[in-house]
Scaffold this motif. Structure first.
Motif, mmCIF file in Angstrom:
data_model
loop_
_atom_site.group_PDB
_atom_site.id
_atom_site.type_symbol
_atom_site.label_atom_id
_atom_site.label_comp_id
_atom_site.label_asym_id
_atom_site.label_seq_id
_atom_site.Cartn_x
_atom_site.Cartn_y
_atom_site.Cartn_z
ATOM 1 N N GLN A 1 -67.674 19.364 49.141
ATOM 2 C CA GLN A 1 -66.785 18.604 48.262
ATOM 3 C C GLN A 1 -67.459 18.522 46.815
ATOM 4 O OE1 GLN A 1 -63.910 18.041 49.106
ATOM 5 N NE2 GLN A 1 -64.406 18.940 51.420
ATOM 6 N N ASP A 2 -68.544 18.425 46.764
ATOM 7 C CA ASP A 2 -69.114 18.598 45.314
ATOM 8 C C ASP A 2 -70.364 19.388 45.317
ATOM 9 O OD1 ASP A 2 -70.568 17.673 43.000
ATOM 10 O OD2 ASP A 2 -71.253 15.701 43.572
ATOM 11 N N THR A 3 -70.211 20.598 44.711
ATOM 12 C CA THR A 3 -71.055 21.839 44.818
ATOM 13 C C THR A 3 -72.221 21.486 43.761
ATOM 14 O OG1 THR A 3 -69.650 23.035 43.194
ATOM 15 C CG2 THR A 3 -69.330 23.450 45.695
ATOM 16 N N SER A 4 -72.114 20.579 42.922
ATOM 17 C CA SER A 4 -73.103 20.291 42.108
ATOM 18 C C SER A 4 -74.535 19.368 43.084
ATOM 19 C CB SER A 4 -72.807 19.413 40.960
ATOM 20 O OG SER A 4 -72.431 18.134 41.124
ATOM 21 N N HIS A 5 -74.009 18.939 44.196
ATOM 22 C CA HIS A 5 -75.214 18.213 44.853
ATOM 23 C C HIS A 5 -75.639 19.146 45.813
ATOM 24 C CE1 HIS A 5 -75.457 14.327 47.638
ATOM 25 N NE2 HIS A 5 -76.786 14.699 47.028
ATOM 26 N N ILE A 6 -77.083 19.374 45.602
ATOM 27 C CA ILE A 6 -77.807 20.198 46.459
ATOM 28 C C ILE A 6 -78.360 19.334 47.715
ATOM 29 C CG2 ILE A 6 -79.860 21.751 46.746
ATOM 30 C CD1 ILE A 6 -79.543 22.239 43.680
ATOM 31 N N PHE A 7 -77.791 19.795 48.821
ATOM 32 C CA PHE A 7 -78.513 19.263 50.051
ATOM 33 C C PHE A 7 -79.721 19.917 50.473
ATOM 34 C CE2 PHE A 7 -78.460 19.636 54.770
ATOM 35 C CZ PHE A 7 -78.864 18.194 54.915
ATOM 36 N N ALA A 8 -80.001 21.314 50.472
ATOM 37 C CA ALA A 8 -81.029 21.788 51.176
ATOM 38 C C ALA A 8 -81.131 23.182 50.319
ATOM 39 C CB ALA A 8 -80.852 22.273 52.609
ATOM 40 N N HIS A 9 -82.474 23.912 50.622
ATOM 41 C CA HIS A 9 -82.742 25.334 50.130
ATOM 42 C C HIS A 9 -83.203 25.923 51.461
ATOM 43 C CE1 HIS A 9 -82.903 23.473 46.299
ATOM 44 N NE2 HIS A 9 -82.582 24.539 45.714
ATOM 45 N N GLU A 10 -82.351 27.236 51.753
ATOM 46 C CA GLU A 10 -82.701 28.099 52.905
ATOM 47 C C GLU A 10 -83.973 29.083 52.222
ATOM 48 O OE1 GLU A 10 -81.255 31.616 55.900
ATOM 49 O OE2 GLU A 10 -79.706 30.373 54.723
ATOM 50 N N GLY A 11 -84.974 29.205 53.030
ATOM 51 C CA GLY A 11 -86.024 30.058 52.655
ATOM 52 C C GLY A 11 -85.965 31.299 53.228
ATOM 53 N N LEU A 12 -85.664 32.571 52.279
ATOM 54 C CA LEU A 12 -85.626 33.715 52.613
ATOM 55 C C LEU A 12 -86.712 34.589 52.584
ATOM 56 C CD1 LEU A 12 -81.974 33.731 51.128
ATOM 57 C CD2 LEU A 12 -82.440 33.556 53.380
ATOM 58 N N LEU A 13 -87.133 35.399 53.375
ATOM 59 C CA LEU A 13 -88.509 36.280 53.345
ATOM 60 C C LEU A 13 -88.232 37.426 52.488
ATOM 61 C CD1 LEU A 13 -91.293 36.559 54.260
ATOM 62 C CD2 LEU A 13 -90.175 37.924 56.154
ATOM 63 N N ARG A 14 -89.241 37.646 51.425
ATOM 64 C CA ARG A 14 -89.280 39.046 50.984
ATOM 65 C C ARG A 14 -90.822 39.445 51.042
ATOM 66 N NH1 ARG A 14 -84.575 37.863 51.043
ATOM 67 N NH2 ARG A 14 -83.028 37.839 49.523
ATOM 68 N N GLY A 15 -91.049 40.717 50.593
ATOM 69 C CA GLY A 15 -92.389 41.374 50.565
ATOM 70 C C GLY A 15 -92.302 41.919 49.345
#
Length: 362
Positions: free
Chosen positions: A138-152
């Protein structure tokens, strides 16, 4: 066979022999042995046949295993390569009793040789984490979390995508080591960037033998980093490959007892089962991006997603709609009560966690 507790496999990298030595091979059938000997004879390779042991000993020069690997598909079937036992001994010595625990399949030995780049990447710590924000619907300016995505990163610094990393790890039986490295890298990078939001960390159930032993280092890293346990959500990926529900439940119970939360990823995709909801009772359910994509224009998808959201509300499970790419998709999931959203419309994965995201209105 399940290794003994505390085996340390996930923290041990196998060698990829490239020095001169001898390769001892025990094919599964006499016919297989005959084909292998015929190839070595025709190619002029150095070998010794030990008929009493159904064994052929192949002389290996520098890079010899790599050359043999290239020719194997034309000599033995894939099943024969899997069934052939192999032992590499440096130099010209005979194998001793201490060597035989190292006997492995010829397939794994040659696959490791071909995937030495991944072994080097793991040994040199050339892994990093990209972060993608998960925001309030409902409020996309409010960050709840970050998902960590692997890169090499390859030896030249170029990014290596996660699908190549995990595909190679499965083929070379390196999934245990890669999965642990992915978890600890996400923690390390979250600390480096002073992340203050919740952190979603992926894990692969099949890369964990025994939660009490395989996950200790992950839990210790989180606590040493000072990240609150209540801010960490472990996200189950590839649930279709889990050995069994009891094993998966043991992993989830271990995380919960340590104070963490659990998310069930890709609900509605592939082999995901609704049974996992009642078996695992996750705090979060993530709706698969293929199910969410175009949901506003597809009555079949809409009906399925509505029912999943209804189930989640009734059970008190918070929901995340993945893969939001258009305003129409965002508007639809908002109207139907999803809690959080994630996708390119909000922000793409980045090596630096987003500190702000746009407020998107209908």
């Amino acid at each position: 066979m399940t290794p003994p507790n505390g085996c340390g496999r996930c923290q041990t990298l196998p060698g990829t022999p490239d020095e001169p030595g001898r390769l001892f091979l025990w094919p599964p059938l006499g016919h297989s042995l005959g084909k292998l000997v015929a190839h070595l004879r025709e190619s002029g390779g150095s070998y010794q046949l030990r008929a009493d042991a159904q064994c052929v000993v192949v002389g290996m020069g520098q890079g010899g295993l790599r050359q043999l690997s290239a020719h194997l598909p034309n000599v033995l079937t894939a099943e024969e390569v899997r069934g052939t036992r192999a032992l590499f001994v440096p130099g010209d010595s005979e194998p001793g009793m201490a060597d035989f625990p190292r006997v492995d399949s010829l397939q794994r030995l040659t696959t490791l040789q071909q995937s030495g780049w991944l072994v080097d990447m793991l040994a040199e710590g050339r892994l990093t984490t990209f972060f993608q924000p998960i925001v309030h619907a409902q409020d996309t300016s409010h960050i709840f979390a970050h998902e960590g995505l692997l890169r090499g990163r390859d030896a030249g610094g170029a990014l290596v995508p996660p699908n190549r990393l995990f595909d190679t790890a499965r083929e070379a039986d390196l999934l245990f080591q890669l999965d642990l490295a992915a978890r600890t890298t996400a923690i390390r990078e979250a600390v480096r960037h002073q992340l203050r939001t919740h952190l979603f960390i992926n894990f692969t159930p099949t890369a964990i033998y025994d939660p009490a032993h395989c996950l200790r280092s992950t839990v210790a890293a989180i606590r040493e980093a000072g990240i609150p346990e209540s801010h960490v959500v472990f996200e189950i990926i590839e649930s279709d490959r889990a050995a069994n529900a009891a094993h998966l439940r043991a992993i989830v119970d271990f995380y919960r007892q340590a104070g963490f939360k659990v998310a069930l990823d890709d609900l509605g995709a592939g082999y995901s089962s609704l049974n996992l909801i009642h078996q695992l009772r996750p705090e979060f359910m993530k709706l698969d991006m293929e199910l969410v994509r175009g949901v506003h224009a597809d009555p079949y998808k809409a009906s399925i997603v509505q029912k999943l959201l209804e189930i989640a509300r009734q059970l008190g499970i918070q929901t995340v709609a993945e893969g939001i790419e258009t305003p129409e998709e965002l508007s639809w999931v908002r109207r139907h009560g999803v809690d959080f959203v994630q996708g390119y419309l909000i922000a793409r994965p980045s090596d630096v966690p987003a500190r702000s995201t746009p407020r998107i209105t209908d």
